[in-house]
Design a protein around this motif. Structure first.
Motif, PDB file in Angstrom:
ATOM      1  N   GLU A 169      37.764  37.140  46.142  1.00  0.00           N
ATOM      2  CA  GLU A 169      37.420  37.483  44.768  1.00  0.00           C
ATOM      3  C   GLU A 169      38.522  36.984  43.826  1.00  0.00           C
ATOM      4  OE1 GLU A 169      36.739  41.711  44.906  1.00  0.00           O
ATOM      5  OE2 GLU A 169      34.680  41.438  45.566  1.00  0.00           O
ATOM      6  N   PRO A 170      38.193  36.544  42.610  1.00  0.00           N
ATOM      7  CA  PRO A 170      36.918  36.751  41.914  1.00  0.00           C
ATOM      8  C   PRO A 170      35.899  35.630  42.110  1.00  0.00           C
ATOM      9  CG  PRO A 170      38.469  35.790  40.399  1.00  0.00           C
ATOM     10  CD  PRO A 170      39.215  35.972  41.705  1.00  0.00           C
ATOM     11  N   ASN A 171      36.223  34.615  42.931  1.00  0.00           N
ATOM     12  CA  ASN A 171      35.352  33.444  43.020  1.00  0.00           C
ATOM     13  C   ASN A 171      34.201  33.627  44.002  1.00  0.00           C
ATOM     14  OD1 ASN A 171      37.023  31.670  41.232  1.00  0.00           O
ATOM     15  ND2 ASN A 171      38.548  32.128  42.800  1.00  0.00           N
ATOM     16  N   LEU A 172      34.432  34.400  45.063  1.00  0.00           N
ATOM     17  CA  LEU A 172      33.377  34.728  46.015  1.00  0.00           C
ATOM     18  C   LEU A 172      33.368  36.236  46.190  1.00  0.00           C
ATOM     19  CD1 LEU A 172      34.022  31.953  48.707  1.00  0.00           C
ATOM     20  CD2 LEU A 172      32.273  31.979  46.910  1.00  0.00           C
ATOM     21  N   VAL A 226      38.706  39.132  34.691  1.00  0.00           N
ATOM     22  CA  VAL A 226      37.309  39.037  35.101  1.00  0.00           C
ATOM     23  C   VAL A 226      36.746  40.449  35.234  1.00  0.00           C
ATOM     24  CG1 VAL A 226      37.605  36.856  36.315  1.00  0.00           C
ATOM     25  CG2 VAL A 226      37.954  39.003  37.529  1.00  0.00           C
ATOM     26  N   GLN A 227      35.435  40.546  35.222  1.00  0.00           N
ATOM     27  CA  GLN A 227      34.757  41.830  35.413  1.00  0.00           C
ATOM     28  C   GLN A 227      34.058  41.814  36.769  1.00  0.00           C
ATOM     29  OE1 GLN A 227      32.169  42.303  32.011  1.00  0.00           O
ATOM     30  NE2 GLN A 227      33.855  42.994  30.695  1.00  0.00           N
ATOM     31  N   ILE A 228      34.462  42.750  37.616  1.00  0.00           N
ATOM     32  CA  ILE A 228      33.908  42.845  38.966  1.00  0.00           C
ATOM     33  C   ILE A 228      33.278  44.212  39.128  1.00  0.00           C
ATOM     34  CG2 ILE A 228      34.450  42.823  41.429  1.00  0.00           C
ATOM     35  CD1 ILE A 228      36.671  40.883  40.838  1.00  0.00           C
ATOM     36  N   THR A 268      36.629  50.108  33.799  1.00  0.00           N
ATOM     37  CA  THR A 268      36.110  50.008  32.439  1.00  0.00           C
ATOM     38  C   THR A 268      34.618  50.310  32.454  1.00  0.00           C
ATOM     39  OG1 THR A 268      37.746  48.321  31.852  1.00  0.00           O
ATOM     40  CG2 THR A 268      35.796  48.474  30.448  1.00  0.00           C
ATOM     41  N   VAL A 269      34.160  51.053  31.469  1.00  0.00           N
ATOM     42  CA  VAL A 269      32.735  51.313  31.315  1.00  0.00           C
ATOM     43  C   VAL A 269      32.225  50.444  30.167  1.00  0.00           C
ATOM     44  CG1 VAL A 269      30.949  53.037  30.882  1.00  0.00           C
ATOM     45  CG2 VAL A 269      33.028  53.678  32.133  1.00  0.00           C
ATOM     46  N   LEU A 270      31.317  49.541  30.478  1.00  0.00           N
ATOM     47  CA  LEU A 270      30.762  48.647  29.469  1.00  0.00           C
ATOM     48  C   LEU A 270      29.781  49.395  28.571  1.00  0.00           C
ATOM     49  CD1 LEU A 270      30.093  45.518  31.724  1.00  0.00           C
ATOM     50  CD2 LEU A 270      32.111  46.030  30.342  1.00  0.00           C
ATOM     51  N   PRO A 271      29.484  48.835  27.375  1.00  0.00           N
ATOM     52  CA  PRO A 271      28.511  49.493  26.480  1.00  0.00           C
ATOM     53  C   PRO A 271      27.171  49.771  27.152  1.00  0.00           C
ATOM     54  CG  PRO A 271      29.685  47.771  25.312  1.00  0.00           C
ATOM     55  CD  PRO A 271      30.103  47.661  26.732  1.00  0.00           C
ATOM     56  N   GLY A 306      26.831  50.864  30.022  1.00  0.00           N
ATOM     57  CA  GLY A 306      26.999  51.946  30.977  1.00  0.00           C
ATOM     58  C   GLY A 306      27.430  51.474  32.350  1.00  0.00           C
ATOM     59  N   LYS A 307      27.460  50.167  32.569  1.00  0.00           N
ATOM     60  CA  LYS A 307      27.879  49.638  33.866  1.00  0.00           C
ATOM     61  C   LYS A 307      29.381  49.803  34.028  1.00  0.00           C
ATOM     62  CE  LYS A 307      27.854  45.442  36.692  1.00  0.00           C
ATOM     63  NZ  LYS A 307      27.477  44.004  36.765  1.00  0.00           N
ATOM     64  N   VAL A 308      29.824  50.218  35.208  1.00  0.00           N
ATOM     65  CA  VAL A 308      31.241  50.408  35.503  1.00  0.00           C
ATOM     66  C   VAL A 308      31.768  49.157  36.211  1.00  0.00           C
ATOM     67  CG1 VAL A 308      32.944  51.814  36.693  1.00  0.00           C
ATOM     68  CG2 VAL A 308      30.928  52.888  35.670  1.00  0.00           C
ATOM     69  N   VAL A 309      32.864  48.599  35.695  1.00  0.00           N
ATOM     70  CA  VAL A 309      33.463  47.404  36.292  1.00  0.00           C
ATOM     71  C   VAL A 309      34.969  47.592  36.408  1.00  0.00           C
ATOM     72  CG1 VAL A 309      31.677  45.863  35.378  1.00  0.00           C
ATOM     73  CG2 VAL A 309      33.764  46.280  34.040  1.00  0.00           C
ATOM     74  N   TYR A 310      35.594  46.747  37.263  1.00  0.00           N
ATOM     75  CA  TYR A 310      37.049  46.623  37.310  1.00  0.00           C
ATOM     76  C   TYR A 310      37.445  45.363  36.551  1.00  0.00           C
ATOM     77  CZ  TYR A 310      37.144  50.077  41.108  1.00  0.00           C
ATOM     78  OH  TYR A 310      37.026  51.222  41.854  1.00  0.00           O
ATOM     79  N   GLU A 311      38.579  45.437  35.851  1.00  0.00           N
ATOM     80  CA  GLU A 311      39.111  44.267  35.142  1.00  0.00           C
ATOM     81  C   GLU A 311      40.564  44.053  35.589  1.00  0.00           C
ATOM     82  OE1 GLU A 311      36.567  44.077  31.030  1.00  0.00           O
ATOM     83  OE2 GLU A 311      38.421  45.251  30.985  1.00  0.00           O
ATOM     84  N   PRO A 312      40.744  43.507  36.797  1.00  0.00           N
ATOM     85  CA  PRO A 312      42.105  43.328  37.339  1.00  0.00           C
ATOM     86  C   PRO A 312      42.809  42.138  36.687  1.00  0.00           C
ATOM     87  CG  PRO A 312      40.488  42.424  38.841  1.00  0.00           C
ATOM     88  CD  PRO A 312      39.709  43.072  37.740  1.00  0.00           C
ATOM     89  N   PRO A 313      44.160  42.074  36.780  1.00  0.00           N
ATOM     90  CA  PRO A 313      44.894  40.926  36.246  1.00  0.00           C
ATOM     91  C   PRO A 313      44.420  39.623  36.876  1.00  0.00           C
ATOM     92  CG  PRO A 313      46.391  42.716  36.847  1.00  0.00           C
ATOM     93  CD  PRO A 313      45.047  43.092  37.367  1.00  0.00           C
ATOM     94  N   THR A 314      44.117  38.649  36.031  1.00  0.00           N
ATOM     95  CA  THR A 314      43.495  37.401  36.476  1.00  0.00           C
ATOM     96  C   THR A 314      44.327  36.209  36.000  1.00  0.00           C
ATOM     97  OG1 THR A 314      41.323  38.469  36.289  1.00  0.00           O
ATOM     98  CG2 THR A 314      41.349  36.073  36.465  1.00  0.00           C
ATOM     99  N   TYR A 315      44.500  35.238  36.876  1.00  0.00           N
ATOM    100  CA  TYR A 315      45.309  34.054  36.560  1.00  0.00           C
ATOM    101  C   TYR A 315      44.548  32.799  36.981  1.00  0.00           C
ATOM    102  CZ  TYR A 315      49.084  37.453  36.180  1.00  0.00           C
ATOM    103  OH  TYR A 315      49.859  38.528  35.814  1.00  0.00           O
ATOM    104  N   ARG A 316      44.953  31.679  36.404  1.00  0.00           N
ATOM    105  CA  ARG A 316      44.406  30.376  36.815  1.00  0.00           C
ATOM    106  C   ARG A 316      45.517  29.553  37.444  1.00  0.00           C
ATOM    107  NH1 ARG A 316      40.061  27.495  36.410  1.00  0.00           N
ATOM    108  NH2 ARG A 316      39.079  29.013  35.024  1.00  0.00           N
ATOM    109  N   GLU A 317      45.278  29.112  38.659  1.00  0.00           N
ATOM    110  CA  GLU A 317      46.200  28.204  39.349  1.00  0.00           C
ATOM    111  C   GLU A 317      45.645  26.792  39.308  1.00  0.00           C
ATOM    112  OE1 GLU A 317      48.477  30.883  42.744  1.00  0.00           O
ATOM    113  OE2 GLU A 317      46.972  29.420  43.351  1.00  0.00           O
TER     114      GLU A 317
END
Length: 228
Positions: A26-29, A117-119, A140-143, A145-156
């Motif tokens: 994750e977050p790609n697969l 990203v939102q997972i 995070t709870v989106l408007p 109502g869906k619950v997601v995680y927003e972990p620190p994300t980087y681009r290599e």
């Protein structure tokens, strides 16, 4: 019987389906993604045969070397099951990790902060109570109502231009620091994109379920092509 033989031959020489069982890429697969893995890009070896029925060996037919950033399936040295990881180091490279940043041939691999990203909250991003409590801080709870995680994300971005997202908790995990290791001829260094929750070339085989260092290309069974 003929149809069964044809399917086994296709899975051995051409391509096979693959199911993502864990959150290490994750977050790609994501867990539950189904892929097509081509069997021929790096030639054929013992690992190409369906169900890994052939004895482990180092021979390869029409051998080729993976490229930086390829997502491949590989078999760890202590078991016959497929892991899916990304190629970070090629034969002759030196690979190290310092404070979560990959050092390739003595140069830091560019790592830039991206919007998180939102997972989906029900995704198996990691296991164990310390990890799960940490992920609760990214809940995070989106408007909608869906619950997601927003972990620190980087681009290599690797030397050949291959660019992809990685997750890095920045929690000082064991995998955040790895001593400089030279990739032997005929081997590749593999890492998961979910950097703090991936058993890969940074970890020993056995109890830690890692790949035990650089992986022989003869143990690499194919390249992930697309999600079905």
């Amino acid at each position: 019987a003929l149809m069964l033989l044809a399917v086994l031959a296709f899975h051995t020489f051409i391509a096979k389906p693959f199911y993502i069982p864990s959150g290490s890429m994750e977050p790609n697969l994501l867990v539950g993604d189904r892929l097509v893995v081509s069997k021929y890009p790096y030639g054929w070896s013992w690992v190409s045969a369906s169900f890994h029925v052939l004895p482990r060996s180092t021979w390869r037919i029409f051998p080729r070397t993976p490229e930086y950033g390829d997502i491949v399936i590989a078999v760890p040295p202590d078991k016959k099951e497929d892991y899916i990881k990304r190629v970070i180091g090629l034969p002759g490279d030196t690979v190290a990790v310092r404070n979560g940043q990959v050092i390739l041939d003595g140069k830091p691999v560019p790592k830039e902060l991206e919007p998180p990203v939102q997972i989906a909250a029900d995704s198996q991003m990691c296991e164990g109570s310390p990890c799960l409590s940490e992920f609760d801080s990214w809940r995070t709870v989106l408007p909608s109502g869906k619950v997601v995680y927003e972990p620190p994300t980087y681009r290599e971005t690797l030397p050949n231009g291959a660019s992809y997202l990685v997750l890095d908790d920045e929690n000082g995990s064991q995998g955040d620091n790895f001593p400089t290791t030279k990739v032997p001829p005929g081997h590749v260094f593999l890492m998961g994109d979910n950097r703090d929750h991936s058993a890969d070339s940074r970890f020993p085989a056995g109890l830690e379920n890692g790949l035990g260092g650089p992986v022989p290309i003869s143990d690499v069974g194919g390249r992930a092509e697309f999600i079905t």
